[in-house]
Write a protein that holds these residues in place. Structure first.
Motif, PDB file in Angstrom:
ATOM      1  N   ASP A  27       0.821  -1.215   0.000  1.00 16.48           N
ATOM      2  CA  ASP A  27       0.000   0.000   0.000  1.00 16.48           C
ATOM      3  C   ASP A  27       0.853   1.264   0.000  1.00 16.48           C
ATOM      4  OD1 ASP A  27      -2.268  -1.525  -0.075  1.00 16.48           O
ATOM      5  OD2 ASP A  27      -2.679  -1.354   2.081  1.00 16.48           O
ATOM      6  N   ASP A  28       2.013   1.213   0.650  1.00 17.92           N
ATOM      7  CA  ASP A  28       2.912   2.375   0.647  1.00 17.92           C
ATOM      8  C   ASP A  28       3.378   2.688  -0.775  1.00 17.92           C
ATOM      9  OD1 ASP A  28       2.688   2.531   3.394  1.00 17.92           O
ATOM     10  OD2 ASP A  28       4.576   1.504   3.791  1.00 17.92           O
ATOM     11  N   MET A  30       1.695   1.752  -3.566  1.00 12.16           N
ATOM     12  CA  MET A  30       0.531   2.104  -4.394  1.00 12.16           C
ATOM     13  C   MET A  30       0.305   3.610  -4.391  1.00 12.16           C
ATOM     14  SD  MET A  30      -0.917  -0.401  -5.983  1.00 12.16           S
ATOM     15  CE  MET A  30      -2.615   0.038  -6.261  1.00 12.16           C
ATOM     16  N   LYS A  31       0.628   4.261  -3.285  1.00 14.40           N
ATOM     17  CA  LYS A  31       0.430   5.708  -3.162  1.00 14.40           C
ATOM     18  C   LYS A  31       1.295   6.500  -4.144  1.00 14.40           C
ATOM     19  CE  LYS A  31      -0.543   5.252   1.744  1.00 14.40           C
ATOM     20  NZ  LYS A  31       0.015   5.426   3.092  1.00 14.40           N
ATOM     21  N   ILE A  32       2.417   5.943  -4.544  1.00 14.08           N
ATOM     22  CA  ILE A  32       3.336   6.682  -5.419  1.00 14.08           C
ATOM     23  C   ILE A  32       3.402   6.092  -6.828  1.00 14.08           C
ATOM     24  CG2 ILE A  32       4.725   7.498  -3.486  1.00 14.08           C
ATOM     25  CD1 ILE A  32       6.857   5.397  -4.319  1.00 14.08           C
ATOM     26  N   ASP A  41      -0.831  -3.408  -8.490  1.00 22.18           N
ATOM     27  CA  ASP A  41      -0.554  -4.316  -7.380  1.00 22.18           C
ATOM     28  C   ASP A  41       0.345  -5.470  -7.821  1.00 22.18           C
ATOM     29  OD1 ASP A  41      -2.693  -5.128  -8.979  1.00 22.18           O
ATOM     30  OD2 ASP A  41      -3.756  -6.119  -7.351  1.00 22.18           O
ATOM     31  N   HIS A  88       6.852  10.183  -7.813  1.00 22.03           N
ATOM     32  CA  HIS A  88       6.815  10.407  -6.370  1.00 22.03           C
ATOM     33  C   HIS A  88       7.330  11.816  -6.035  1.00 22.03           C
ATOM     34  CE1 HIS A  88       8.203   8.988  -2.117  1.00 22.03           C
ATOM     35  NE2 HIS A  88       7.123   9.712  -2.055  1.00 22.03           N
ATOM     36  N   LEU A  91       4.633  14.329  -7.035  1.00 24.15           N
ATOM     37  CA  LEU A  91       3.522  14.269  -6.085  1.00 24.15           C
ATOM     38  C   LEU A  91       3.866  14.996  -4.790  1.00 24.15           C
ATOM     39  CD1 LEU A  91       2.234  10.572  -6.301  1.00 24.15           C
ATOM     40  CD2 LEU A  91       1.055  12.631  -7.072  1.00 24.15           C
ATOM     41  N   ASP A  92       5.052  14.723  -4.261  1.00 24.70           N
ATOM     42  CA  ASP A  92       5.452  15.354  -3.006  1.00 24.70           C
ATOM     43  C   ASP A  92       5.611  16.866  -3.146  1.00 24.70           C
ATOM     44  OD1 ASP A  92       5.358  13.108  -1.444  1.00 24.70           O
ATOM     45  OD2 ASP A  92       7.506  13.043  -1.012  1.00 24.70           O
ATOM     46  N   ARG A  95       2.400  18.793  -2.886  1.00 28.38           N
ATOM     47  CA  ARG A  95       1.731  18.861  -1.580  1.00 28.38           C
ATOM     48  C   ARG A  95       2.109  20.157  -0.869  1.00 28.38           C
ATOM     49  NH1 ARG A  95       2.708  13.295   1.585  1.00 28.38           N
ATOM     50  NH2 ARG A  95       2.251  14.780   3.231  1.00 28.38           N
TER      51      ARG A  95
END
Length: 137
Positions: A27-28, A30-32, A41, A88, A91-92, A95
């Motif tokens: 899941d960690d 999947m976020k990126i 997956d 990633h 995305l960061d 934010r």
């Protein structure tokens, strides 16, 4: 143990740990994961398996050819995951708190080509830049 052998062991430990994290905490990742990646997956699981197999191939003592193949595989892997690292980063930075921030992402971007070279060097595929050049006439 030689410098290359020590680096090989450290790189294998790095990739083995990354492989375990990919499989244990998908899941960690999947976020990126970029949205254009099909079956994310499955891709995350396969990357974890690739990291574990590459790490095992690097440190196995039986076959130099297998070590070479593992080095090439991990180098190609590092190239293949680079788009996810860029995603990633983007995305960061979008934010308000900048997520992990530049202190994490900038070194990570510069480390990627080093990981490609390190996989090839520790896998015995290249001796560059440590091989002495023969003087030319």
């Amino acid at each position: 143990m030689t410098g290359r052998g020590t680096a090989r062991t450290l790189l294998a430990l790095f990739y083995a740990a990354a492989g375990v994290f990919h499989l244990a905490t998908p899941d960690d990742f999947m976020k990126i994961m970029p949205g254009w990646v099909p079956y994310p997956d499955t891709v995350i699981a396969l990357t974890g398996i690739a990291e574990l197999l590459g790490a095992a191939g690097l440190v196995q003592p039986i076959s130099g050819r297998l070590r070479n193949a593992a080095g090439i595989g991990l180098a190609l892997y590092a190239v293949g995951v680079f788009p996810a690292n860029i995603h990633h980063f983007v995305l960061d930075m979008a934010r308000p708190d900048h997520g992990w921030g530049l202190v994490y992402h900038v070194p990570r971007m510069f480390a990627q080509p080093v990981l490609v070279w390190l996989a090839l060097w520790t896998g015995g595929v290249t001796d560059w830049p440590f091989r002495r050049r023969e003087p030319s006439d």
